[in-house]
Write a protein that holds these residues in place. Sequence first.
Motif, short mmCIF file in Angstrom:
data_model
loop_
_atom_site.label_atom_id
_atom_site.label_comp_id
_atom_site.label_asym_id
_atom_site.label_seq_id
_atom_site.Cartn_x
_atom_site.Cartn_y
_atom_site.Cartn_z
N LEU A 132 33.66 100.48 -24.18
CA LEU A 132 34.61 99.38 -24.02
C LEU A 132 35.92 99.68 -24.73
CD1 LEU A 132 32.17 96.37 -24.57
CD2 LEU A 132 33.16 97.11 -22.40
N SER A 160 29.97 94.06 -27.01
CA SER A 160 28.78 94.87 -26.71
C SER A 160 27.51 94.20 -27.20
CB SER A 160 28.92 96.25 -27.36
OG SER A 160 27.76 97.00 -27.19
N SER A 196 38.04 92.42 -21.69
CA SER A 196 37.28 92.01 -20.50
C SER A 196 38.15 92.02 -19.25
CB SER A 196 36.70 90.61 -20.72
OG SER A 196 35.84 90.57 -21.84
N TYR A 201 35.77 92.89 -16.05
CA TYR A 201 34.43 92.35 -16.28
C TYR A 201 33.32 93.26 -15.74
CZ TYR A 201 36.86 88.10 -17.65
OH TYR A 201 37.67 87.21 -18.30
N PHE A 203 31.27 95.64 -17.10
CA PHE A 203 31.01 96.08 -18.47
C PHE A 203 30.11 97.31 -18.58
CE2 PHE A 203 31.76 91.42 -19.02
CZ PHE A 203 32.93 91.52 -19.74
#
Length: 360
Positions: A132, A160, A196, A201, A203
């Motif tokens: 991320l 996370s 995000s 989104y 992920f």
Amino acid sequence: ATTEIYTLSLHDALPIFSKSEPLKHFSRYENHENHSQKKVTSFTLEKENTEKTIERNIKYHIFREMAFMEDKYGTDIFEWIKENEDKFIKPENFLGRHQLRPETRAKMVDWMVEVFYLLDSEPTSFELAVHLMDYYISNTPKILSDDDIHLIGLASIYLSSKLIDDKPLTLSQVSNDIGKGNFSNDDIINKELEISLIINYDFFTVGIYDYIMNLFCDLIIVHYKKINELKGKNLVNKYMDFCVILSKLILYNEKLLSYKTSVISLGIISFGFDMLNLKERKKKNKDIRHFLGNWINYIIREVDAFSEDMNNVYNEILQLYKINIYKPCEKNKILKIRKKDKGYCELINLVKYYPEKLLI
């Protein structure tokens, strides 16, 4: 003996790769039976004390779940990874346009190792947090500096944990306990939202840890009889643990993330096997080591990953290992790195928290 690892190359270290033919009995689909969970437990750690029992139970829980998935959906998992791994590759030199030094990012990754270890989080939480953070850095229109990395890292850890952990971190824990009050709740929430949006989104990633564990699950499920026959369960456990540590170490070097997950994972498994051979060369377990070598040969042929890319990954892992694990451990086992040594940036947490799994 300790300097031998400095001269290894992928082709020199693994001569069986070029000399041996693919073995039919390594096919996923031959000699395969439905195995009960009891048989899988033979690969958990032996009970020695309370701490070992806890570690054993955690390891068994994770492995049992992955073993079930591999047994039922192994082919589908590998096909999905093969189809999707390209979209998770990071751009080459993604730090280049920023004023963010690779050393600063590496320190953040090392700090994440400590955070997730102390929080007893799921193994994939750490890797997802790094993903991320890196995805945000590589895709944000902002020009980032070293001062930005702390908040980005905190928000990535928080996000996370919420996505992976059974008991995710609270905002208060992230802000006060981990962040030491350096950032407000709003700062962390806003950065989490920003990450995000940048990642749209989407992920989840094809993780190196998941790829490696799927390979080991496949090895143990399909070939557990052969491994038991060769009295190799403890060696396989040791090998698997070391490869998991290498899957964390690889994330310290942002340049390696421009390679496919399959290439990185097989580079790790190959280097891990070389180190295992070096460590075990005087012990009477040659048969199981030869068996593992042929297993590696088989999967590399199957994935078609024996390439210049894999050789580059292997050599980068070797350098990371020398600087961040081998040298610190050789300094009389003192967890302190001399700053005057080129390439040292006090990345010591893998040595500090996983000393029993380092094959030193």
